[in-house]
Scaffold this motif. Sequence first.
Motif, PDB file in Angstrom:
ATOM      1  N   GLN A 170       9.168  19.992   7.525  1.00 43.15           N
ATOM      2  CA  GLN A 170       9.316  19.334   6.233  1.00 43.15           C
ATOM      3  C   GLN A 170       8.111  19.616   5.342  1.00 43.15           C
ATOM      4  O   GLN A 170       7.061  20.071   5.804  1.00 43.15           O
ATOM      5  CB  GLN A 170       9.487  17.827   6.413  1.00 43.15           C
ATOM      6  CG  GLN A 170      10.803  17.420   7.050  1.00 43.15           C
ATOM      7  CD  GLN A 170      10.982  15.923   7.090  1.00 43.15           C
ATOM      8  OE1 GLN A 170      10.017  15.152   7.048  1.00 43.15           O
ATOM      9  NE2 GLN A 170      12.230  15.478   7.177  1.00 43.15           N
ATOM     10  N   THR A 171       8.275  19.315   4.064  1.00 45.98           N
ATOM     11  CA  THR A 171       7.181  19.431   3.105  1.00 45.98           C
ATOM     12  C   THR A 171       6.906  18.054   2.523  1.00 45.98           C
ATOM     13  O   THR A 171       7.831  17.345   2.111  1.00 45.98           O
ATOM     14  CB  THR A 171       7.528  20.414   1.973  1.00 45.98           C
ATOM     15  OG1 THR A 171       7.851  21.682   2.540  1.00 45.98           O
ATOM     16  CG2 THR A 171       6.343  20.594   1.038  1.00 45.98           C
ATOM     17  N   LYS A 189       0.074  17.693   8.918  1.00 44.33           N
ATOM     18  CA  LYS A 189      -0.067  18.998   9.571  1.00 44.33           C
ATOM     19  C   LYS A 189       0.049  18.870  11.084  1.00 44.33           C
ATOM     20  O   LYS A 189       0.696  19.690  11.748  1.00 44.33           O
ATOM     21  CB  LYS A 189      -1.397  19.628   9.185  1.00 44.33           C
ATOM     22  CG  LYS A 189      -1.595  21.031   9.748  1.00 44.33           C
ATOM     23  CD  LYS A 189      -2.910  21.637   9.293  1.00 44.33           C
ATOM     24  CE  LYS A 189      -3.084  23.035   9.870  1.00 44.33           C
ATOM     25  NZ  LYS A 189      -4.379  23.635   9.456  1.00 44.33           N
ATOM     26  N   ALA A 193       4.492  19.372   9.803  1.00 44.41           N
ATOM     27  CA  ALA A 193       5.023  19.479   8.438  1.00 44.41           C
ATOM     28  C   ALA A 193       3.979  20.129   7.528  1.00 44.41           C
ATOM     29  O   ALA A 193       2.818  20.303   7.907  1.00 44.41           O
ATOM     30  CB  ALA A 193       5.409  18.096   7.915  1.00 44.41           C
ATOM     31  N   ARG A 194       4.394  20.511   6.335  1.00 43.52           N
ATOM     32  CA  ARG A 194       3.505  21.108   5.347  1.00 43.52           C
ATOM     33  C   ARG A 194       3.092  20.055   4.340  1.00 43.52           C
ATOM     34  O   ARG A 194       3.923  19.270   3.878  1.00 43.52           O
ATOM     35  CB  ARG A 194       4.194  22.261   4.606  1.00 43.52           C
ATOM     36  CG  ARG A 194       4.637  23.416   5.479  1.00 43.52           C
ATOM     37  CD  ARG A 194       5.077  24.582   4.598  1.00 43.52           C
ATOM     38  NE  ARG A 194       6.118  24.170   3.643  1.00 43.52           N
ATOM     39  CZ  ARG A 194       6.328  24.762   2.472  1.00 43.52           C
ATOM     40  NH1 ARG A 194       5.557  25.762   2.081  1.00 43.52           N
ATOM     41  NH2 ARG A 194       7.310  24.354   1.679  1.00 43.52           N
ATOM     42  N   ILE A 196       1.341  19.131   0.590  1.00 41.54           N
ATOM     43  CA  ILE A 196       0.898  19.500  -0.749  1.00 41.54           C
ATOM     44  C   ILE A 196       0.155  18.291  -1.296  1.00 41.54           C
ATOM     45  O   ILE A 196       0.608  17.153  -1.138  1.00 41.54           O
ATOM     46  CB  ILE A 196       2.087  19.836  -1.665  1.00 41.54           C
ATOM     47  CG1 ILE A 196       2.891  21.004  -1.093  1.00 41.54           C
ATOM     48  CG2 ILE A 196       1.618  20.152  -3.080  1.00 41.54           C
ATOM     49  CD1 ILE A 196       4.196  21.257  -1.835  1.00 41.54           C
ATOM     50  N   GLU A 214      -1.365  23.003   2.294  1.00 40.54           N
ATOM     51  CA  GLU A 214      -0.941  24.367   1.989  1.00 40.54           C
ATOM     52  C   GLU A 214      -1.056  24.666   0.500  1.00 40.54           C
ATOM     53  O   GLU A 214      -1.127  25.827   0.103  1.00 40.54           O
ATOM     54  CB  GLU A 214       0.483  24.596   2.479  1.00 40.54           C
ATOM     55  CG  GLU A 214       0.586  24.556   3.998  1.00 40.54           C
ATOM     56  CD  GLU A 214       1.795  25.295   4.523  1.00 40.54           C
ATOM     57  OE1 GLU A 214       2.495  25.943   3.724  1.00 40.54           O
ATOM     58  OE2 GLU A 214       2.035  25.223   5.740  1.00 40.54           O
ATOM     59  N   THR A 232       8.599  24.939  -3.009  1.00 34.92           N
ATOM     60  CA  THR A 232       9.607  24.334  -2.126  1.00 34.92           C
ATOM     61  C   THR A 232      10.985  24.943  -2.364  1.00 34.92           C
ATOM     62  O   THR A 232      12.007  24.281  -2.161  1.00 34.92           O
ATOM     63  CB  THR A 232       9.664  22.803  -2.335  1.00 34.92           C
ATOM     64  OG1 THR A 232       9.924  22.530  -3.722  1.00 34.92           O
ATOM     65  CG2 THR A 232       8.361  22.135  -1.913  1.00 34.92           C
ATOM     66  N   VAL A 237       9.895  18.238  -2.647  1.00 30.85           N
ATOM     67  CA  VAL A 237       9.388  17.860  -1.323  1.00 30.85           C
ATOM     68  C   VAL A 237      10.350  16.910  -0.628  1.00 30.85           C
ATOM     69  O   VAL A 237      11.137  16.208  -1.258  1.00 30.85           O
ATOM     70  CB  VAL A 237       7.999  17.217  -1.423  1.00 30.85           C
ATOM     71  CG1 VAL A 237       6.997  18.197  -2.036  1.00 30.85           C
ATOM     72  CG2 VAL A 237       8.028  15.921  -2.232  1.00 30.85           C
ATOM     73  N   ASP A 238      10.273  16.888   0.686  1.00 31.60           N
ATOM     74  CA  ASP A 238      11.119  15.983   1.465  1.00 31.60           C
ATOM     75  C   ASP A 238      10.653  14.535   1.343  1.00 31.60           C
ATOM     76  O   ASP A 238      11.470  13.611   1.287  1.00 31.60           O
ATOM     77  CB  ASP A 238      11.105  16.396   2.936  1.00 31.60           C
ATOM     78  CG  ASP A 238      11.656  17.789   3.142  1.00 31.60           C
ATOM     79  OD1 ASP A 238      12.873  17.970   3.033  1.00 31.60           O
ATOM     80  OD2 ASP A 238      10.845  18.719   3.406  1.00 31.60           O
TER      81      ASP A 238
END
Length: 352
Positions: A170-171, A189, A193-194, A196, A214, A232, A237-238
């Motif tokens: 996921q982000t 992390k 997940a990523r 931002i 990231e 994305t 984002v999720d």
Amino acid sequence: MKAQVYRGVKQLSYEELPVPTLEADEVLVQVRVVGLCQSDIKKILYPLYEPPRIFGHETAGVIAAVGEDVKNWQVGTRVVVMHHIPCMRCGYCLNDNFSMCDMYKNICTTAGFAPSGGGFAEYVKVPSHIVRNGGLIPIPDDVSFEIASFVEPTNCCLKAVKKAQIAPGQTVLVTGAGPIGLMFIMLVKYFGARAIATDLLPSRIAKALSVGAEAAFDARDAELVAKIHAVTNGMGVDTTLLAVPSDKAFFQALDCTRKGGKILFFAEFPDEVEIPLNPNILYRREIDLIGSYSSSFRLQSLAADIVFNSRIDVAALISDRYPLHELSLAVERAIAPTQETYKILIYPSPEC
């Protein structure tokens, strides 16, 4: 012993007080390190509690004395003190809503006066239900008191990450790259997940990248939404974790979170803030709004494991260290941070 006593709004008094006396089922801890939390700062700056009180709750230290009925703890044991422990019997606890439990909310650890945490003193008394029910966590020999003081704030952030059901791949957008936002980035992390991040300070944007984000952007960037959608694949984002109490950050979150995504409120807003919202935005886009307050008893062992085994680098968050007698200066630094101010630690014991 020495303690910093809250005597009124913006009034801290460095005083000599008696060491707390123990009942038979209580434990006395010599405080070696205590983190300065935003909630402590809020209690000092605003008339939320009647003085006198001694705040401070992100506490690590050494057991200095035990009551005669205490069997499982010994003088000299290095421990983290958890100031919140639920009753495990009420309707909230039975539904895993531990932070809503009356016993949980009623802080009992004290260095004197009305129990209020007590970490801003040389010694803090730990009451029986916390001693009995897992509120003392042994610190491994190879872990410093500084690192151990992060167990409680890590638990709080971990609870939010779990509540938002953040999953590998996921982000996640983290608004605000202060100490809590940076910890969120590390945890996101760690769980695959990523992250931002957004912030207003260039140094914190750079810090977010250094701890694992990231991408990181200026929250005032007119192209922020477009940039987040660009990284994305146009979806958004999720999940967004609101680590700052900003209505602007919330509306950015609405624009940046994908359909079917989640927005979690972690930072506490001023009571007077009201956010106008068209409910059809939530209905049509199926956005979940979630709140996460304080820590979770069920995640206590996991939080300790993450901190003690360096699964995230909490040492990278430490920026300032103050002796207890300079607590007022530490609060001033937190209110007016420099470009490099992150987590502030306080040292009550002279040998520290």
